[in-house]
Design a protein around this motif. Structure first.
Motif, mmCIF file in Angstrom:
data_model
loop_
_atom_site.group_PDB
_atom_site.id
_atom_site.type_symbol
_atom_site.label_atom_id
_atom_site.label_comp_id
_atom_site.label_asym_id
_atom_site.label_seq_id
_atom_site.Cartn_x
_atom_site.Cartn_y
_atom_site.Cartn_z
ATOM 1 N N THR A 145 -31.255 -14.994 -36.242
ATOM 2 C CA THR A 145 -32.081 -15.296 -37.410
ATOM 3 C C THR A 145 -31.308 -15.014 -38.692
ATOM 4 O O THR A 145 -30.370 -14.216 -38.703
ATOM 5 N N TRP A 146 -31.707 -15.687 -39.738
ATOM 6 C CA TRP A 146 -31.187 -15.374 -41.063
ATOM 7 C C TRP A 146 -31.901 -14.122 -41.546
ATOM 8 O O TRP A 146 -33.129 -14.076 -41.569
ATOM 9 N N GLY A 147 -31.159 -13.128 -41.932
ATOM 10 C CA GLY A 147 -31.746 -11.868 -42.363
ATOM 11 C C GLY A 147 -32.572 -11.984 -43.626
ATOM 12 O O GLY A 147 -33.641 -11.390 -43.737
ATOM 13 N N HIS A 148 -32.097 -12.771 -44.597
ATOM 14 C CA HIS A 148 -32.804 -12.846 -45.884
ATOM 15 C C HIS A 148 -34.166 -13.532 -45.766
ATOM 16 O O HIS A 148 -35.009 -13.366 -46.623
ATOM 17 N N SER A 149 -34.404 -14.281 -44.718
ATOM 18 C CA SER A 149 -35.700 -14.953 -44.577
ATOM 19 C C SER A 149 -36.682 -14.165 -43.690
ATOM 20 O O SER A 149 -37.786 -14.607 -43.441
ATOM 21 N N THR A 150 -36.259 -13.003 -43.224
ATOM 22 C CA THR A 150 -37.131 -12.157 -42.411
ATOM 23 C C THR A 150 -37.851 -11.190 -43.339
ATOM 24 O O THR A 150 -37.293 -10.177 -43.751
ATOM 25 N N ASN A 151 -39.092 -11.535 -43.684
ATOM 26 C CA ASN A 151 -39.839 -10.748 -44.670
ATOM 27 C C ASN A 151 -40.288 -9.399 -44.125
ATOM 28 O O ASN A 151 -40.345 -8.428 -44.854
ATOM 29 N N ASP A 152 -40.665 -9.349 -42.858
ATOM 30 C CA ASP A 152 -41.179 -8.121 -42.275
ATOM 31 C C ASP A 152 -40.402 -7.839 -40.988
ATOM 32 O O ASP A 152 -40.782 -8.302 -39.915
ATOM 33 N N TYR A 153 -39.317 -7.099 -41.107
ATOM 34 C CA TYR A 153 -38.463 -6.893 -39.943
ATOM 35 C C TYR A 153 -39.177 -6.111 -38.841
ATOM 36 O O TYR A 153 -38.905 -6.305 -37.662
ATOM 37 N N ARG A 154 -40.131 -5.252 -39.206
ATOM 38 C CA ARG A 154 -40.849 -4.482 -38.175
ATOM 39 C C ARG A 154 -41.657 -5.408 -37.261
ATOM 40 O O ARG A 154 -41.578 -5.304 -36.046
ATOM 41 N N SER A 155 -42.431 -6.302 -37.842
ATOM 42 C CA SER A 155 -43.208 -7.248 -37.024
ATOM 43 C C SER A 155 -42.286 -8.158 -36.220
ATOM 44 O O SER A 155 -42.582 -8.475 -35.064
ATOM 45 N N TYR A 156 -41.201 -8.562 -36.835
ATOM 46 C CA TYR A 156 -40.232 -9.428 -36.145
ATOM 47 C C TYR A 156 -39.690 -8.717 -34.911
ATOM 48 O O TYR A 156 -39.653 -9.274 -33.811
ATOM 49 N N ILE A 157 -39.282 -7.468 -35.066
ATOM 50 C CA ILE A 157 -38.724 -6.695 -33.949
ATOM 51 C C ILE A 157 -39.814 -6.348 -32.936
ATOM 52 O O ILE A 157 -39.570 -6.389 -31.723
ATOM 53 N N ASP A 158 -41.027 -6.036 -33.396
ATOM 54 C CA ASP A 158 -42.143 -5.789 -32.466
ATOM 55 C C ASP A 158 -42.353 -6.999 -31.559
ATOM 56 O O ASP A 158 -42.521 -6.863 -30.344
ATOM 57 N N ASN A 159 -42.373 -8.182 -32.158
ATOM 58 C CA ASN A 159 -42.569 -9.408 -31.376
ATOM 59 C C ASN A 159 -41.397 -9.673 -30.438
ATOM 60 O O ASN A 159 -41.597 -10.122 -29.305
ATOM 61 N N MET A 160 -40.191 -9.416 -30.907
ATOM 62 C CA MET A 160 -39.022 -9.574 -30.037
ATOM 63 C C MET A 160 -39.151 -8.704 -28.790
ATOM 64 O O MET A 160 -38.908 -9.154 -27.670
ATOM 65 N N ALA A 161 -39.511 -7.447 -28.995
ATOM 66 C CA ALA A 161 -39.635 -6.518 -27.876
ATOM 67 C C ALA A 161 -40.729 -6.987 -26.923
ATOM 68 O O ALA A 161 -40.560 -6.939 -25.697
ATOM 69 N N ARG A 162 -41.826 -7.449 -27.471
ATOM 70 C CA ARG A 162 -42.935 -7.917 -26.618
ATOM 71 C C ARG A 162 -42.518 -9.138 -25.803
ATOM 72 O O ARG A 162 -43.004 -9.356 -24.696
ATOM 73 N N LEU A 163 -41.614 -9.940 -26.333
ATOM 74 C CA LEU A 163 -41.100 -11.107 -25.612
ATOM 75 C C LEU A 163 -39.878 -10.763 -24.757
ATOM 76 O O LEU A 163 -39.257 -11.638 -24.174
ATOM 77 N N LYS A 164 -39.528 -9.485 -24.703
ATOM 78 C CA LYS A 164 -38.466 -8.935 -23.855
ATOM 79 C C LYS A 164 -37.057 -9.370 -24.269
ATOM 80 O O LYS A 164 -36.157 -9.437 -23.454
ATOM 81 N N PHE A 165 -36.870 -9.634 -25.566
ATOM 82 C CA PHE A 165 -35.518 -9.830 -26.086
ATOM 83 C C PHE A 165 -34.902 -8.454 -26.298
ATOM 84 O O PHE A 165 -35.601 -7.498 -26.631
ATOM 85 N N ASN A 166 -33.579 -8.343 -26.123
ATOM 86 C CA ASN A 166 -32.943 -7.036 -26.294
ATOM 87 C C ASN A 166 -31.723 -7.064 -27.219
ATOM 88 O O ASN A 166 -30.970 -6.108 -27.278
ATOM 89 N N GLU A 167 -31.539 -8.168 -27.930
ATOM 90 C CA GLU A 167 -30.420 -8.257 -28.874
ATOM 91 C C GLU A 167 -30.797 -9.236 -29.977
ATOM 92 O O GLU A 167 -31.427 -10.258 -29.728
ATOM 93 N N ILE A 168 -30.406 -8.896 -31.209
ATOM 94 C CA ILE A 168 -30.674 -9.778 -32.344
ATOM 95 C C ILE A 168 -29.405 -9.907 -33.182
ATOM 96 O O ILE A 168 -28.678 -8.938 -33.380
ATOM 97 N N VAL A 169 -29.148 -11.123 -33.624
ATOM 98 C CA VAL A 169 -28.054 -11.377 -34.558
ATOM 99 C C VAL A 169 -28.704 -11.676 -35.909
ATOM 100 O O VAL A 169 -29.430 -12.657 -36.054
ATOM 101 N N PHE A 170 -28.489 -10.774 -36.880
ATOM 102 C CA PHE A 170 -28.967 -10.967 -38.251
ATOM 103 C C PHE A 170 -27.808 -11.524 -39.068
ATOM 104 O O PHE A 170 -26.776 -10.871 -39.210
ATOM 105 N N TRP A 171 -27.977 -12.710 -39.603
ATOM 106 C CA TRP A 171 -26.932 -13.338 -40.402
ATOM 107 C C TRP A 171 -27.317 -13.216 -41.869
ATOM 108 O O TRP A 171 -28.420 -13.576 -42.264
#
Length: 199
Positions: A145-171
């Protein structure tokens, strides 16, 4: 963290399953330490090595490496009660067990009204017994994901974890001022962060 699994269960079950119809009242699921007297119905959450209660109902080799086990059994002390066991070898996989119970077990076994599942009715009757395990085919489950367009990183990461992703690339064009905060939050779920930059 084990706390992540318990927080998720409390949040989701409190919202839909322990509400009193027609009343606005906040409920908190009671939590007890390992080894307490077992109530009629209970959800036991713990990694195998740290929970004596889990060891009472599960053998170590029943839990797959890099996976988890969800088991619903009759309470041996009360036939009308049920014990839900959510366990794994790691805390990250334990969180996935909680996710699976909420997102897979409850919708599958929820009572139905005509063809519609009614998950908020699931605890009205004893839960159906079952036992299943899950492992991931891919060790790294990444998202970009583009980092500057992620307004709420907590919700973004919460959803990632719930979908069982374990790595994120912030550009980003520049390193975010709160990057330490973002990294700590992601690591609390066992999510690895890779920072990318334009040249």
């Amino acid at each position: 963290e084990e706390k992540r699994a318990i927080n998720l269960l409390s949040k989701e079950l409190s919202r839909n399953l322990i509400r009193e119809k027609g009343e606005y009242r906040l409920h908190v699921l009671p939590c007890e330490k390992d080894g307490c007297e077992m109530p009629v119905n209970a959800i036991v959450v713990g990694t195998y090595d740290e929970s004596n209660v889990v060891k009472k109902f599960v053998l170590a080799d029943e839990i797959p490496q890099n996976g988890f086990l969800v088991r619903v059994i009759k309470n041996p002390d009360n036939e009308n009660g049920r014990i839900v066991i959510l366990t794994a070898h790691t805390k990250q996989e334990l969180f996935y067990a909680a996710v699976s119970f909420l997102d897979d077990y409850i919708p599958e076994y929820a009572p139905r009204f005509a063809v519609n599942p009614m998950p908020d009715w699931i605890f009205n009757e004893p839960l159906p017994e079952c036992s299943y395990t899950e492992t991931t085919d891919n060790k790294t489950r990444s998202i970009f994901t583009w980092g500057h367009s992620t307004n709420d990183y907590r919700s973004y990461i919460d959803n990632m974890a719930r979908l069982k992703f374990n790595e994120i690339v912030f550009w980003n064009d520049y390193i975010p001022l709160n990057i330490d905060e973002i990294i700590d939050y992601a690591h609390s779920y066992g999510i690895k962060i890779i920072l990318g930059y334009s040249w």
